[in-house]
Each structure stands twice: as structure tokens, then as C-alpha cells.
Design an enzyme around this catalytic site. Structure first.
Site, PDB file in Angstrom:
ATOM      1  N   GLY A  32       0.825  -1.206   0.000  1.00  0.00           N
ATOM      2  CA  GLY A  32       0.000   0.000   0.000  1.00  0.00           C
ATOM      3  C   GLY A  32       0.857   1.253   0.000  1.00  0.00           C
ATOM      4  O   GLY A  32       2.094   1.194   0.080  1.00  0.00           O
ATOM      5  N   LEU A  33       0.193   2.403  -0.070  1.00  0.00           N
ATOM      6  CA  LEU A  33       0.910   3.685  -0.100  1.00  0.00           C
ATOM      7  C   LEU A  33       1.764   3.859   1.160  1.00  0.00           C
ATOM      8  O   LEU A  33       2.972   4.108   1.075  1.00  0.00           O
ATOM      9  CB  LEU A  33      -0.126   4.817  -0.219  1.00  0.00           C
ATOM     10  CG  LEU A  33       0.384   6.243  -0.142  1.00  0.00           C
ATOM     11  CD1 LEU A  33       1.304   6.573  -1.310  1.00  0.00           C
ATOM     12  CD2 LEU A  33      -0.800   7.228  -0.114  1.00  0.00           C
TER      13      LEU A  33
ATOM     14  N   SER B 259      -6.246   7.173  11.259  1.00  0.00           N
ATOM     15  CA  SER B 259      -6.563   8.144  10.209  1.00  0.00           C
ATOM     16  C   SER B 259      -7.153   9.384  10.865  1.00  0.00           C
ATOM     17  O   SER B 259      -7.773   9.296  11.928  1.00  0.00           O
ATOM     18  CB  SER B 259      -7.591   7.524   9.274  1.00  0.00           C
ATOM     19  OG  SER B 259      -8.268   8.535   8.561  1.00  0.00           O
ATOM     20  N   SER B 260      -7.010  10.534  10.173  1.00  0.00           N
ATOM     21  CA  SER B 260      -7.582  11.752  10.743  1.00  0.00           C
ATOM     22  C   SER B 260      -9.110  11.745  10.689  1.00  0.00           C
ATOM     23  O   SER B 260      -9.752  12.565  11.340  1.00  0.00           O
ATOM     24  CB  SER B 260      -7.040  12.985  10.006  1.00  0.00           C
ATOM     25  OG  SER B 260      -7.332  12.902   8.634  1.00  0.00           O
ATOM     26  N   CYS B 261      -9.708  10.792   9.952  1.00  0.00           N
ATOM     27  CA  CYS B 261     -11.177  10.785   9.887  1.00  0.00           C
ATOM     28  C   CYS B 261     -11.816  10.177  11.133  1.00  0.00           C
ATOM     29  O   CYS B 261     -13.033  10.135  11.238  1.00  0.00           O
ATOM     30  CB  CYS B 261     -11.665  10.097   8.626  1.00  0.00           C
ATOM     31  SG  CYS B 261     -11.465   8.344   8.677  1.00  0.00           S
TER      32      CYS B 261
ATOM     33  N   TYR C  81     -15.543   3.450   8.226  1.00  0.00           N
ATOM     34  CA  TYR C  81     -14.074   3.332   8.284  1.00  0.00           C
ATOM     35  C   TYR C  81     -13.553   3.912   9.603  1.00  0.00           C
ATOM     36  O   TYR C  81     -12.698   3.319  10.266  1.00  0.00           O
ATOM     37  CB  TYR C  81     -13.497   4.095   7.093  1.00  0.00           C
ATOM     38  CG  TYR C  81     -11.991   4.160   7.035  1.00  0.00           C
ATOM     39  CD1 TYR C  81     -11.237   3.052   6.685  1.00  0.00           C
ATOM     40  CD2 TYR C  81     -11.327   5.357   7.314  1.00  0.00           C
ATOM     41  CE1 TYR C  81      -9.857   3.128   6.616  1.00  0.00           C
ATOM     42  CE2 TYR C  81      -9.949   5.440   7.249  1.00  0.00           C
ATOM     43  CZ  TYR C  81      -9.226   4.323   6.898  1.00  0.00           C
ATOM     44  OH  TYR C  81      -7.853   4.398   6.836  1.00  0.00           O
TER      45      TYR C  81
ATOM     46  N   LYS D 113     -11.374   2.131  12.677  1.00  0.00           N
ATOM     47  CA  LYS D 113     -10.078   2.640  13.158  1.00  0.00           C
ATOM     48  C   LYS D 113     -10.132   2.971  14.649  1.00  0.00           C
ATOM     49  O   LYS D 113      -9.163   2.734  15.389  1.00  0.00           O
ATOM     50  CB  LYS D 113      -9.661   3.876  12.348  1.00  0.00           C
ATOM     51  CG  LYS D 113      -9.238   3.552  10.923  1.00  0.00           C
ATOM     52  CD  LYS D 113      -7.932   2.770  10.907  1.00  0.00           C
ATOM     53  CE  LYS D 113      -7.408   2.510   9.527  1.00  0.00           C
ATOM     54  NZ  LYS D 113      -6.208   1.651   9.536  1.00  0.00           N
TER      55      LYS D 113
ATOM     56  N   HIS E   5      -8.286   9.077  -3.418  1.00  0.00           N
ATOM     57  CA  HIS E   5      -8.442  10.335  -2.688  1.00  0.00           C
ATOM     58  C   HIS E   5      -8.264  11.506  -3.660  1.00  0.00           C
ATOM     59  O   HIS E   5      -7.888  11.320  -4.814  1.00  0.00           O
ATOM     60  CB  HIS E   5      -7.423  10.420  -1.545  1.00  0.00           C
ATOM     61  CG  HIS E   5      -7.791   9.566  -0.380  1.00  0.00           C
ATOM     62  ND1 HIS E   5      -7.257   8.317  -0.171  1.00  0.00           N
ATOM     63  CD2 HIS E   5      -8.659   9.766   0.648  1.00  0.00           C
ATOM     64  CE1 HIS E   5      -7.783   7.799   0.921  1.00  0.00           C
ATOM     65  NE2 HIS E   5      -8.633   8.648   1.438  1.00  0.00           N
TER      66      HIS E   5
ATOM     67  N   TRP F 199     -14.798  17.701  -7.656  1.00  0.00           N
ATOM     68  CA  TRP F 199     -16.017  17.368  -6.893  1.00  0.00           C
ATOM     69  C   TRP F 199     -16.256  18.388  -5.783  1.00  0.00           C
ATOM     70  O   TRP F 199     -15.285  18.863  -5.150  1.00  0.00           O
ATOM     71  CB  TRP F 199     -15.881  16.002  -6.236  1.00  0.00           C
ATOM     72  CG  TRP F 199     -15.804  14.863  -7.204  1.00  0.00           C
ATOM     73  CD1 TRP F 199     -15.945  14.916  -8.565  1.00  0.00           C
ATOM     74  CD2 TRP F 199     -15.547  13.489  -6.879  1.00  0.00           C
ATOM     75  NE1 TRP F 199     -15.793  13.669  -9.103  1.00  0.00           N
ATOM     76  CE2 TRP F 199     -15.559  12.773  -8.103  1.00  0.00           C
ATOM     77  CE3 TRP F 199     -15.325  12.793  -5.694  1.00  0.00           C
ATOM     78  CZ2 TRP F 199     -15.345  11.391  -8.151  1.00  0.00           C
ATOM     79  CZ3 TRP F 199     -15.110  11.423  -5.728  1.00  0.00           C
ATOM     80  CH2 TRP F 199     -15.119  10.727  -6.954  1.00  0.00           C
TER      81      TRP F 199
HETATM   82  P1  GDP Z   1     -11.876  12.906   2.526  1.00  0.00           P
HETATM   83  O1  GDP Z   1     -10.677  13.679   2.967  1.00  0.00           O
HETATM   84  O2  GDP Z   1     -12.174  11.722   3.395  1.00  0.00           O
HETATM   85  O3  GDP Z   1     -13.079  13.787   2.325  1.00  0.00           O
HETATM   86  O4  GDP Z   1     -11.518  12.206   1.132  1.00  0.00           O
HETATM   87  P2  GDP Z   1     -11.129  12.658  -0.362  1.00  0.00           P
HETATM   88  O5  GDP Z   1      -9.663  12.855  -0.448  1.00  0.00           O
HETATM   89  O6  GDP Z   1     -11.718  11.629  -1.266  1.00  0.00           O
HETATM   90  O7  GDP Z   1     -11.871  14.041  -0.652  1.00  0.00           O
HETATM   91  C1  GDP Z   1     -11.446  15.280  -0.123  1.00  0.00           C
HETATM   92  C2  GDP Z   1     -12.248  16.417  -0.726  1.00  0.00           C
HETATM   93  O8  GDP Z   1     -11.871  16.581  -2.105  1.00  0.00           O
HETATM   94  C3  GDP Z   1     -13.780  16.234  -0.730  1.00  0.00           C
HETATM   95  O9  GDP Z   1     -14.370  17.484  -0.456  1.00  0.00           O
HETATM   96  C4  GDP Z   1     -14.053  15.818  -2.180  1.00  0.00           C
HETATM   97  O10 GDP Z   1     -15.365  16.107  -2.609  1.00  0.00           O
HETATM   98  C5  GDP Z   1     -13.030  16.704  -2.916  1.00  0.00           C
HETATM   99  N1  GDP Z   1     -12.727  16.278  -4.291  1.00  0.00           N
HETATM  100  C6  GDP Z   1     -12.697  17.115  -5.370  1.00  0.00           C
HETATM  101  N2  GDP Z   1     -12.453  16.435  -6.497  1.00  0.00           N
HETATM  102  C7  GDP Z   1     -12.282  15.132  -6.141  1.00  0.00           C
HETATM  103  C8  GDP Z   1     -11.983  13.944  -6.870  1.00  0.00           C
HETATM  104  O11 GDP Z   1     -11.856  13.930  -8.087  1.00  0.00           O
HETATM  105  N3  GDP Z   1     -11.856  12.787  -6.148  1.00  0.00           N
HETATM  106  C9  GDP Z   1     -11.995  12.769  -4.785  1.00  0.00           C
HETATM  107  N4  GDP Z   1     -11.838  11.584  -4.133  1.00  0.00           N
HETATM  108  N5  GDP Z   1     -12.303  13.874  -4.074  1.00  0.00           N
HETATM  109  C10 GDP Z   1     -12.443  15.030  -4.733  1.00  0.00           C
END
Ligand code: GDP
Length: 312
Positions: free
Chosen positions: A14-15, A108-110, A137, A141, A180, A203
Site C-alpha cells: 500500500g501507499l 486516520s484523521s477521519c 471506516y 479505526k 483520494h 467534486w
Molecule cells: P476525505 O478527505 O475523506 O473527504 O476524502 P477525499 O480525499 O476523497 O476528498 C477530499 C475532498 O476533495 C472532498 O471534499 C471531495 O469532494 C473533494 N474532491 C474534489 N475532487 C475530487 C476527486 O476527483 N476525487 C476525490 N476523491 N475527491 C475530490
């Protein structure tokens, strides 16, 4: 430190696990054990116990987990909860039963509440409701943290827990449905540039704030904790700075050299408004991250392009 002690890195493909393996080898640890999923399936209790009974690793780094971005977590809560509980229960229990003298569990920070104070101190754990997009998740954790702390309290075991912030770097997952944000945007911006597209879709609103730590810095912190930390109090690992998703996207555009427009898809979730860890517990021990975000993105982009050229 005895560099010949056996260290099992669970999740070395993994990473995080991959970077930890490289860091330990670079530092001169001569007896690092790894197993692929085909060799030892960590969700299989019998297989895990058979492996620990045979090898009796003295130190265990638990970096194996089912991980994913906001969409994957939202869509597959059963798998995130079950797989992670199985992996961590099997590995932590076997480490205790077969004589590991130390274990490092990666959280994880979540795990922190959706509306935790910022930057988030370790004491914010269980002080409020979780972010719903990744609560399954997070609950897994949190159970892992409690299991390590319980082994410490009830049996005096040196089982420690580190909470990394959002990680990125070489070896990341670039699959758009499960990755992510950082690798997802790196790929989308690269593909837009290559195809001559004028726009890239991001997004959510672009307003959420996230902290990004290069995985080699995490690996350095893990080695530091293995060598210097033995408290059952969990410890945050971050870089101390956050950016908005819009700023991240703009930075990625600069690194890649894309001059088109960013389109924000508001039908996708934002998730937690902000996730910045308070890392004062770790920095007080003398550890500091080394990689600036722009430099880390450029290095990850170089890795991504090289992988693309190799076709792997
Ligand atoms: P989080 O930190 O658990 O929310 O995980 P993510 O890294 O998947 O998303 C972080 C933030 O980036 C969220 O607000 C997503 O909506 C935003 N985001 C914007 N574009 C993207 C994308 O293409 N992929 C993902 N995974 N997140 C995105």
C-alpha cells in the site's frame, strides 16, 4: 535500536506500508518481513496466527487497511467496516499472543468528529458525531485504537497508535472511483492537458480544507515513533498546514502546466469542512516533516508519468 530485530510490515504494497518498508530498509533494518495478500490473507484469522506463530516478529507495523476516497467510503461502508475490523483484530491479537514487543497501529484523521476544533488535538477523539461519508471506516479505526490502548492498559503491552492526516505520494491509487482527491486531480488534470481538454471537473464546492502529508514524511515519522515513542496516548502525524480543495486543484494545474478552467460539481459531497491535525505532541518530541506540498506534488507527478510510460 537493534537493527536485526524482526519487523513485520503489514500492508507493504500500500501507499503507507510501501513507504515504511523503504524507510526501514534505508535506515539499515536488516530483518524486515513482508507477506503479500496471496501469501497471508490478513482477514483470515487462522492464516495470520499461523504466520505469527512461525515468524514471531518482534515489532509489527500495521499499515494494512482497506482505504479509499470519499466516494468509495460512501458507497461501500460494509466492506470498509468489516475488512478493517478483521485485519486489525487478527494482527493485533496475534502480535500480542506471539510475543511482539512493540506494535504501531496506523489510524486516520477521519476518526475525529466532523466538527472537531481546528487544528484537531488528539483529545478530540469521541467528543462529537463523525462525518457520515466515512463513519464506517472511522469506527473501525477507533476500535483499533481502543484495542491497542486496552492491550497497553490491561497487559502492559507497548502497542502505539499514530493518526496520519491525508497522505499522498508515489504508490498512490489513481483510480478515479476509489482514490483520494490529490491523486484523482493529478490524473484528471494530466489527462485534460494531454487530450487538449479545456476543463477539469472537481467534486464538491472546492471550499473544504485538507492537510496533505507526503508519504515519505509519514514513513519517517513511523520510524521515529517505533524508535522513540511508547505511550498508549495516540499521536497525530501531519504537516501542520492545510489548503482548500480549490487551492489544491490550482496548485496541481500549475505543476502539470494546465491552463484550462476548473468546474465544480456540486452534486458530489464535500465531506468534512476541515481536517487539520494539531501535531504539537509529535513536534514536541523533535520530529518535523520535510516535503513542501508543491515539491511533493511535482515528485508524485513525475512518478505517475514514469509509471504511465512503463505502462504498469
Ligand atoms: P476525505 O478527505 O475523506 O473527504 O476524502 P477525499 O480525499 O476523497 O476528498 C477530499 C475532498 O476533495 C472532498 O471534499 C471531495 O469532494 C473533494 N474532491 C474534489 N475532487 C475530487 C476527486 O476527483 N476525487 C476525490 N476523491 N475527491 C475530490
Amino acid at each position: 535500536m537493534n537493527f536485526q530485530e524482526s519487523i513485520f510490515v503489514a500492508g507493504h504494497r500500500g501507499l503507507a506500508g510501501g513507504a515504511i518498508l523503504r524507510e526501514l530498509q534505508r535506515a539499515g533494518y536488516g530483518n524486515v518481513l513482508t507477506r503479500t495478500r496471496g501469501e497471508v490473507d490478513l482477514t483470515d484469522r487462522v492464516a495470520v496466527r499461523r504466520f505469527f506463530e512461525a515468524e514471531k516478529p518482534r515489532i509489527v507495523v500495521l499499515a494494512a487497511a482497506k482505504v479509499g476516497g470519499i466516494q468509495a467510503n460512501n458507497d461501500f461502508p460494509v466492506e470498509f467496516l468489516l475488512e478493517n475490523l478483521k485485519i486489525q483484530n487478527n494482527v493485533i491479537e496475534a502480535a500480542a499472543d506471539f510475543g511482539a514487543r512493540k506494535l504501531l497501529f496506523l489510524g486516520s484523521s477521519c476518526i475525529y468528529p466532523k466538527l472537531a476544533p481546528q487544528p484537531i488535538p488528539e483529545s478530540a477523539l469521541l467528543s462529537g458525531p463523525l462525518e457520515p461519508t466515512n463513519d464506517a471506516y472511522a469506527i473501525a479505526k477507533i476500535a483499533g485504537i481502543k484495542l491497542c490502548q486496552s492491550y497497553a492498559r490491561e497487559y502492559g503491552r507497548d502497542f502505539i497508535c499514530a493518526m496520519p492526516t491525508n497522505l499522498y505520494g508515489p504508490g498512490d491509487n489513481f483510480d478515479l472511483a476509489s482514490s483520494h482527491v490529490l491523486p484523482a486531480l493529478l490524473r484528471k488534470v494530466h489527462e485534460a492537458k494531454s487530450s487538449g481538454a479545456k476543463t477539469v471537473v472537481v467534486w464538491g464546492t472546492g471550499a473544504p480544507r485538507r492537510e496533505f502529508l507526503h508519504v515519505d514524511d509519514l514513513a519517517g515519522a513511523c520510524r521515529f515513533l517505533i524508535e522513540h515513542y511508547d505511550s498508549p496516548e495516540m499521536i497525530n502525524v501531519g504537516c501542520g498546514e492545510d489548503v482548500t480543495i480549490r487551492e489544491l486543484a490550482e496548485l496541481i494545474c500549475e505543476v502539470v502546466g494546465f491552463t484550462g478552467e476548473l468546474i465544480f460539481d456540486m452534486s458530489k459531497p464535500d465531506g468534512t469542512p476541515r481536517k487539520l491535525l494539531d501535531t504539537s505532541r509529535l513536534t514536541a518530541l523533535g520530529w518535523r516533516p520535510r516535503t513542501a506540498l508543491r515539491e511533493g506534488i511535482a515528485q508524485t507527478y513525475a512518478w505517475y508519468r514514469e509509471r504511465e510510460t512503463r505502462g504498469t
